[in-house]
Design a protein around this motif. Structure first.
Motif, PDB file in Angstrom:
ATOM      1  N   MET A  73       0.886  -1.104   0.422  1.00 36.85           N
ATOM      2  CA  MET A  73       0.030  -0.413   0.366  1.00 36.85           C
ATOM      3  C   MET A  73       1.042   1.397   0.040  1.00 36.85           C
ATOM      4  O   MET A  73       1.670   1.305   0.532  1.00 36.85           O
ATOM      5  CB  MET A  73      -0.294   0.083   1.246  1.00 36.85           C
ATOM      6  CG  MET A  73      -2.141  -0.971   1.087  1.00 36.85           C
ATOM      7  SD  MET A  73      -3.212  -0.874   0.147  1.00 36.85           S
ATOM      8  CE  MET A  73      -3.988   0.327   0.458  1.00 36.85           C
TER       9      MET A  73
ATOM     10  N   ARG B 295      -5.670  -2.232  -3.228  1.00 39.15           N
ATOM     11  CA  ARG B 295      -4.539  -1.540  -2.633  1.00 39.15           C
ATOM     12  C   ARG B 295      -4.437  -0.677  -2.950  1.00 39.15           C
ATOM     13  O   ARG B 295      -2.917   0.275  -2.994  1.00 39.15           O
ATOM     14  CB  ARG B 295      -3.542  -2.625  -3.692  1.00 39.15           C
ATOM     15  CG  ARG B 295      -2.166  -3.767  -3.115  1.00 39.15           C
ATOM     16  CD  ARG B 295      -1.701  -4.176  -4.442  1.00 39.15           C
ATOM     17  NE  ARG B 295      -0.668  -3.037  -4.173  1.00 39.15           N
ATOM     18  CZ  ARG B 295       0.460  -3.483  -5.519  1.00 39.15           C
ATOM     19  NH1 ARG B 295       1.029  -4.214  -6.264  1.00 39.15           N
ATOM     20  NH2 ARG B 295       1.093  -2.658  -5.215  1.00 39.15           N
ATOM     21  N   SER B 296      -5.376   0.452  -3.762  1.00 39.39           N
ATOM     22  CA  SER B 296      -4.893   1.376  -4.377  1.00 39.39           C
ATOM     23  C   SER B 296      -5.291   2.963  -4.009  1.00 39.39           C
ATOM     24  O   SER B 296      -5.895   2.102  -2.541  1.00 39.39           O
ATOM     25  CB  SER B 296      -5.724   2.003  -5.723  1.00 39.39           C
ATOM     26  OG  SER B 296      -5.058   3.305  -6.225  1.00 39.39           O
ATOM     27  N   ARG B 297      -5.295   3.850  -3.361  1.00 33.64           N
ATOM     28  CA  ARG B 297      -6.003   4.979  -2.949  1.00 33.64           C
ATOM     29  C   ARG B 297      -6.449   6.183  -3.622  1.00 33.64           C
ATOM     30  O   ARG B 297      -6.077   5.910  -4.873  1.00 33.64           O
ATOM     31  CB  ARG B 297      -4.526   5.987  -1.722  1.00 33.64           C
ATOM     32  CG  ARG B 297      -3.586   5.130  -1.413  1.00 33.64           C
ATOM     33  CD  ARG B 297      -2.903   6.198  -0.085  1.00 33.64           C
ATOM     34  NE  ARG B 297      -2.299   7.303  -1.047  1.00 33.64           N
ATOM     35  CZ  ARG B 297      -1.214   8.032  -1.225  1.00 33.64           C
ATOM     36  NH1 ARG B 297      -1.169   8.366   0.609  1.00 33.64           N
ATOM     37  NH2 ARG B 297      -0.897   8.967  -1.205  1.00 33.64           N
TER      38      ARG B 297
ATOM     39  N   PRO C 452      -6.915   4.616   1.870  1.00 32.86           N
ATOM     40  CA  PRO C 452      -6.680   3.716   0.633  1.00 32.86           C
ATOM     41  C   PRO C 452      -8.581   3.353   0.889  1.00 32.86           C
ATOM     42  O   PRO C 452      -9.055   2.738   1.740  1.00 32.86           O
ATOM     43  CB  PRO C 452      -5.429   3.012   1.984  1.00 32.86           C
ATOM     44  CG  PRO C 452      -5.439   4.406   3.390  1.00 32.86           C
ATOM     45  CD  PRO C 452      -6.332   5.276   2.825  1.00 32.86           C
ATOM     46  N   ASP C 454      -8.400  -0.093   0.838  1.00 34.53           N
ATOM     47  CA  ASP C 454      -9.019  -1.407   1.826  1.00 34.53           C
ATOM     48  C   ASP C 454      -9.650  -0.913   2.794  1.00 34.53           C
ATOM     49  O   ASP C 454     -10.390  -1.485   3.293  1.00 34.53           O
ATOM     50  CB  ASP C 454      -7.962  -2.027   1.871  1.00 34.53           C
ATOM     51  CG  ASP C 454      -6.569  -1.306   2.302  1.00 34.53           C
ATOM     52  OD1 ASP C 454      -6.435  -0.637   2.383  1.00 34.53           O
ATOM     53  OD2 ASP C 454      -5.391  -2.564   2.755  1.00 34.53           O
TER      54      ASP C 454
END
Lengths: 96, 365, 473
Positions: A73, B295-297, C452, C454
């Motif tokens: 990330m 996984r990204s923002r 993010p 997630d």
């Protein structure tokens, strides 16, 4: 020259972190962006179009220049306090 | 005070496409916009060129529009990124599978080259999609445009063809005589034109009111989400059975999540805001479809205002009881077919035999 | 920590102003939540040292002491805290979305006090994107809260008091300041002393810093700027230029730190659609506020430097004003109390504002600095957009900042234009021969910090996804 100033504070214990799989010693809880900077790891990522090196800039979570990869990330390294064994990826993050 | 052959109010994709086609045929065209070219929905929509989300009756038009988009270098400009991609419409549950079958079948009847494919086949086409799908609908006629470049591309092309563009021209009054329309702006500017086209998108009802015509136009404030650049996580344009997701990765690596999840906003106030629960719903659906997206923002969220008539079908054609006055707008998924619809209206104005009866405003009067 | 969902007041930003506002509201019985990206109070000016650092003795930096005081006050007043939380969205009805290391959370508030401070103004120059070149404000945080010196040799450039403060700490901590490159002249500094004296404490600090700098014979280049910087492995080559004579000189250094003043953070007020005005001496665009720091939206207050630059000491008082306005609007205090209390504070604030005006003059951006931006110089760092890209779009008819954003991608990157908007606006206004306020400001967009995915989506089952009406066929 020691770039850590120890007139006022004692750092925590010495630990190892990994930057692109290479180990680096620092003190637990230190700011990741700064640990990298003083170890002359200043080039953290590549800019999107020109692919020029970029690194820590504002140190307050605004500019997004000091982004690295941790656990796949993107994180602003200026807001990360390091822990033992932390794995950090730097480079062309948009392709990693 | 200036004079023109034809005044087009509204510089979105519909107005600009009509203007370009008319100018190419030698007419003196003036394009007016309250703000600037393609600053509204035309510049901020998801840019998806898909049949999977197109209303069945509009499929023939969307196909023509798609072909125009794929050849923008010939008629518009090389300054706009257009990509052809395969389109996959996914079903995750049995209910969705049923819905997908029904909807694809009807779209096919209207001319879309869509076929239902197995999970295995879908995964072969794009290995990045969720492995738990039931099945998918496939269409080779899909792709996307970087919609933010629309204004730039059209501005250049319109200038080249000598279309006069008047930015920040907010029309407050339209006076009409037998031969002329006199258009007045908020700041006191005046334009006299022989012909008039209303193409004001979500403000179409307001423009019609200036001619004392009342038509209900709903305003749909729709949220869009774009990720930061990331490594390649998908290869297709992804949609879902109920039409509430559009997903693609641009060449620069950013992923755009759309699908028309409502936020807050109205046509009157120049302000929009997000609805968190709908943002998160939309993001969840996107990450469910392409798991690697997690996984990204998210880099940015914004909203666009889409116009919708009571039957969610376009209004295109002549305004009854007026001489030389036309209207174009409220085309569902209008970005895909916009360039073609503009061309059709231009042809009609130029005297060609064009059938626009499906879009006649009379159905609302 | 288990958070309540609803609060009377959410204060965003735990710097001196936010803390002072939060305490004042809590003492009148309101349920207050204070949110900050950092792990403690302090904001940028008194940024808390990392948790893992332990004091060696009673010897402490004044800034660290102030931070500890703020932290104690928050605890004493039973204020709910959400440290380590990055606010990424505030929407109407006042819903605040924030993420931490694990997930995102939403709180609702009747009132919001925005105390998000500033970020640094850095006018671009050729090579400013090279790694190793950092902000002057970054340098202060590095020194005062993290206790690091960036490198053995450092060049400081820009303008205003931060030059002196950073130089002071570098020398104090054993580093070497190779040069101070100041766009102001010595005369500018002398002129400003009259007003600077209005704030004796800060003035005294300034004298202390200057004395150390002069004692250590740090070369000061007045009326000068960085014309160009180039990176060579472990060092940076810096070309210094006198802004009047054009005379150039080159130096080599380990770190170049540059800063040209501060810009109020307007992310949240723009996102909520509050009205904004342009005020160059207050730092540029700021939310339109009344004397009591009420924004144009009911229940939304702006305090601290985010409401216009006036410094850390004024920030505390501005926090009091904003909270008094809120308490009065909520009918918790009567008009009499409100008027008496605010009048007293305004008297103090008046002096601080004089001081701030003098600082603003020292931090004003000389036109030479903007003229130094070359066509090939990158303005928008996130998207690699040069001045030339901007000028080309203007040539093709772009008329305002938002249009330029969609045509060129400037301001579309993860920083949302925070780093470049000021300079781009100046370049555009110069080209269009108009005022900066005529070309508008970038529409506020969520998320104000990249969120993010997630964490935004959390753990969920497919059937838990919000249900939404199908599109028409």
């Amino acid at each position: 020259m020691n770039l850590r100033v120890s007139n006022y504070f004692k750092r925590s214990k010495k630990i190892k972190i990994f930057v692109n799989n290479e180990s680096l010693e620092a003190y637990e809880g230190e700011c990741l962006a700064l640990v990298l900077y003083i170890n002359n790891i200043k080039n953290l990522r590549l800019s999107p179009k020109n692919k020029d090196g970029r690194g820590m800039f504002c140190l307050m979570g605004s500019c997004q220049e000091c982004v690295v990869l941790i656990d796949e990330m993107k994180v602003t390294s200026c807001n990360v306090f390091i822990k033992e064994g932390m794995n950090i990826k730097i480079g062309d993050l948009d392709e990693l | 005070m200036s004079k023109t052959d034809i005044a087009i109010i509204g510089g979105g994709i519909n107005g600009a496409s009509t203007a370009l086609e008319l100018a190419k045929n030698g007419l003196k065209v003036t394009l007016l916009d309250k703000h600037s070219i393609c600053k509204g929905a035309s510049g901020v929509n998801a840019g998806t060129l898909t049949m999977h989300m197109t209303r069945a009756q509009l499929i023939p038009y969307a196909k023509k529009g798609w072909e125009l988009w794929m050849s923008t270098n010939k008629w518009l400009s090389k300054d706009i990124d257009v990509e052809k991609r395969n389109g996959l419409c996914l079903a995750f549950t049995e209910d969705e599978e049923k819905l997908l079958n029904e909807r694809s079948k009807i779209r096919k009847e209207y001319g879309a080259d869509i076929e239902i494919i197995s999970k295995k086949e879908a995964l072969r086409i794009d290995p990045n999609i969720n492995k738990n799908i039931k099945c998918a609908a496939f269409c080779a006629m899909d792709g996307y445009v970087s919609a933010n470049q629309t204004g730039y591309a059209y501005s250049k092309a319109l200038k080249e063809h000598k279309v006069k563009i008047l930015n920040n021209f907010e029309v407050t009054e339209i006076e009409f005589s037998e031969n002329n329309y006199t258009i007045l702006s908020k700041t006191g500017e005046k334009l006299i034109s022989k012909k008039l086209i209303l193409a004001t998108g979500v403000h179409l009802n307001k423009a019609l009111e200036l001619l004392n015509i009342k038509v209900n136009i709903k305003c749909l404030p729709q949220q869009l989400i774009v990720s930061e650049r990331m490594p390649k996580v998908m290869d297709t344009v992804i949609t879902v059975a109920n039409g509430k997701l559009s997903l693609k990765q641009f060449k620069n690596g950013t992923v755009l999540i759309g699908g028309g999840w409502p936020g807050i906003g109205s046509a009157e106030e120049n302000f929009t805001a997000t609805k968190s629960e709908n943002l998160i719903g939309n993001m969840r659906l996107a990450c469910h479809a392409i798991p690697k997206l997690k996984r990204s923002r998210v880099a940015r969220v914004w909203l666009g205002l889409e116009a919708e008539t009571d039957d969610a079908m376009p209004i295109i054609g002549e305004l009854p009881d007026f001489n030389n006055a036309y209207i174009i707008g409220s085309i569902h998924s209008g970005y895909t077919s916009g360039p073609y619809m503009g061309k059709l209206l231009a042809k009609k104005i130029l005297g060609e035999d064009v059938d626009l009866s499906l879009f006649d405003i009379k159905r609302f009067l | 920590m288990n958070y309540k969902i609803k609060y009377d007041v959410i204060v965003i930003g735990a710097g001196p102003s936010g803390v002072s506002a939060a305490i004042n509201c809590a003492q009148k019985g309101l349920q207050v939540l204070i949110v900050d990206i950092s792990h403690n109070t302090g904001g940028q000016i008194y940024r808390a040292p990392p948790k893992s650092y332990k004091h060696i003795s009673e010897k402490k930096l004044q800034e660290n002491k102030t931070q500890e005081y703020l932290s104690r006050e928050i605890k004493k007043n039973n204020i709910f805290t959400a440290y380590n939380h990055t606010v990424w969205q505030v929407s109407p009805g006042f819903k605040v979305d924030a993420f931490n290391d694990i997930s995102t959370i939403q709180w609702h508030a009747k009132n919001i006090i925005v105390a998000t401070g500033t970020y640094e103004k850095i006018i671009p120059f050729d090579g400013w994107t090279n790694p190793g070149i950092i902000g002057l404000a970054a340098c202060t945080v590095m020194l005062k809260s993290h206790h690091f010196i960036p490198s053995q040799k450092i060049i400081l450039a820009g303008n205003g008091p931060l030059l002196l403060l950073v130089a002071y700490y570098i020398i104090e901590f054993g580093g070497e300041v190779e040069a101070i490159i100041d766009t102001s002249s010595k005369f500018d500094w002398i002129k400003s002393t009259v007003s600077l004296i209005s704030n004796p404490k800060n003035f005294k600090d300034g004298i202390k810093w200057l004395t150390k700098i002069l004692f250590n014979k740090v070369p000061i280049y007045s009326n000068s700027m960085i014309a160009k910087a180039t990176q060579h492995n472990e060092y940076i080559k810096v070309k210094i230029q006198n802004i009047n004579t054009g005379k150039q000189e080159s130096l080599v250094t380990g770190t170049l730190a540059v800063g040209h003043g501060l810009i109020p953070s307007t992310d949240i007020t723009r996102l909520l659609g509050a009205k904004h005005i342009y005020n160059e001496s207050k730092g540029g665009w700021i939310a339109e506020i009344d004397d009591y720091l009420r924004s144009s939206l009911d229940g939304l207050y702006v305090t601290g430097d985010g409401a216009g630059i006036s410094g850390a000491i004024a920030a505390k008082d501005k926090g009091l004003i904003a909270s008094l306005a809120l308490l009065y609007d909520e009918k918790i205090i009567k008009e009499k109390e409100f008027k008496i209390k605010t009048k007293k504070i305004f008297k103090r604030l008046y002096k601080y504002e004089l001081f701030a005006k003098a600082i603003a003059k020292l931090n004003s951006t000389p036109p030479q600095l903007l003229n130094n931006i070359k066509d090939e110089t990158i303005l928008c760092r996130c998207e690699d957009i040069t001045k030339k890209d901007i000028l080309e779009a203007i040539d093709n008819g772009a008329k305002d900042l938002n249009q330029l954003k969609s045509w060129t991608r400037f301001g579309m990157g993860p920083c949302q234009g925070r780093t470049c908007q000021y300079s781009v606006a100046k370049v555009v206004a110069e080209e269009l021969k108009c005022n900066v306020e005529d070309i508008g400001y970038l529409t506020g967009r969520s998320p104000i910090r990249p969120v993010p995915l997630d964490r935004a989506i959390g753990e969920f089952d497919y059937n838990e996804i919000t249900k939404i009406e199908a599109a028409p066929l």
